[in-house]
Design a protein around this motif. Structure first.
Motif, short mmCIF file in Angstrom:
data_model
loop_
_atom_site.label_atom_id
_atom_site.label_comp_id
_atom_site.label_asym_id
_atom_site.label_seq_id
_atom_site.Cartn_x
_atom_site.Cartn_y
_atom_site.Cartn_z
N TYR A 135 -17.66 32.76 -46.92
CA TYR A 135 -18.13 33.79 -48.19
C TYR A 135 -16.69 32.78 -48.16
O TYR A 135 -15.62 32.82 -48.52
CB TYR A 135 -17.50 34.94 -47.44
CG TYR A 135 -17.42 36.32 -48.60
CD1 TYR A 135 -17.99 35.89 -49.92
CD2 TYR A 135 -16.64 37.12 -48.04
CE1 TYR A 135 -18.00 36.94 -50.75
CE2 TYR A 135 -16.59 37.72 -49.72
CZ TYR A 135 -17.09 37.70 -50.23
OH TYR A 135 -16.59 38.67 -51.47
N VAL A 166 -22.30 29.14 -53.49
CA VAL A 166 -21.44 29.31 -53.40
C VAL A 166 -19.90 29.58 -53.69
O VAL A 166 -19.39 30.89 -52.94
CB VAL A 166 -20.79 28.18 -52.07
CG1 VAL A 166 -20.00 28.15 -50.70
CG2 VAL A 166 -21.70 28.17 -50.86
N VAL A 173 -23.08 32.80 -46.82
CA VAL A 173 -23.71 32.36 -45.33
C VAL A 173 -23.88 32.39 -44.30
O VAL A 173 -22.72 32.07 -44.08
CB VAL A 173 -22.87 30.83 -46.70
CG1 VAL A 173 -24.56 30.18 -45.69
CG2 VAL A 173 -23.41 30.21 -47.88
#
Length: 271
Positions: A135, A166, A173
């Protein structure tokens, strides 16, 4: 803080945090400990050395110690504390990129912000699938991205779509998604299995007994933009003829004289 264990040619660096900090936040003491430990590892490297980094619990690292920064007496002082952590982590990223051995991040849990950066500075990323996300929260926190963060993410994430998700969308993720996105090499069902898989990979890499300085130079040549921002110079291509002569002897023992003749210019690689 961090601890270091050596098993043969393998180095296992474990983030331990400070004062019971199970999120392994990267404050001044932890960053200094990381840099000192990486310097020691580099000094003790031999052909076949491999580094594994990991941590305990549900967190690999949640990034800079913002709690410590916010304890400053003023907003300006808090900003200075954050700026100092950003500056002090840069040599750690550079040390990982220049380390004369393969490097493996064994993610036991969440890796966020600077903790995520720390992970992608490794050659391989293995991740626990039952707990943990990758993250980048800077866009959610309203914090700018340091130049070397941006350079590392550009170098390691080649898909513009993944980069947008991202870095610019702050998507969390998980391991399986990370594998699909190309950021994670493999996903494992527990912290123990991540470490076990990392050890197996490290032992496999160690058997190759690569020359560390050559390995580091090749790594840096693959990521020239990131290395430029990290102030890592790229060495000119110089061949040690003695080393390459012995390499040809090794090739002959592995593949036979025909292969060495072809490789040395007396023939060709075949049809």
């Amino acid at each position: 803080m961090c601890s270091l264990e050596k098993r043969g040619t393998l180095f296992i660096l474990t983030l331990t945090g400070t004062d019971g900090d199970d999120q392994h936040r990267l404050g001044p003491q932890v960053i200094a400990s990381l840099l000192s430990t990486l310097s020691r590892i580099a000094a003790e490297a031999i052909p076949g050395s491999v580094l594994i980094t990991t941590a305990h619990g549900r967190y690999y690292s949640t990034g800079f110690d913002l709690i410590w920064a916010r304890k400053a007496e003023s907003g300006a002082a808090a900003a200075n504390r954050l700026h100092s952590m950003v500056n002090s982590l840069k040599p750690v990223a550079a040390a990982l990129m220049a380390l004369p051995m393969p490097t493996i991040a064994a993610l036991n849990g969440h890796a966020a912000a600077a903790g995520f950066l720390l992970a992608i500075c490794h050659d391989y990323v293995l991740m626990r699938s039952d707990v943990g996300v990758l993250y980048m929260p800077e866009v959610d926190l309203g914090l700018p991205l340091p130049d070397y963060f941006a350079a590392m993410f550009r170098s390691k994430i080649r898909s513009p779509t993944v980069m947008r998700e991202v870095v610019m969308s702050g998507v969390k993720v998980k391991a399986a998604e990370g594998v699909k996105m190309g950021m994670v090499d493999s996903a494992h069902d527990s912290a123990e299995s991540v470490v076990e898989a990392s050890m197996r990979l490290a032992e496999k890499l160690s058997r190759r007994k690569w020359v560390g300085d050559v390995y580091a130079d090749i790594r840096k040549s693959l990521y020239p933009d990131a290395c430029a921002v990290l102030d890592l110079p790229l060495k000119p291509l110089l061949f040690d003829l003695n080393y390459y002569w012995f390499s040809f002897v090794d090739l002959q023992s592995c593949f036979g004289t025909d292969f060495v003749s072809d490789f040395s210019g007396e023939g060709h690689f075949g049809d």
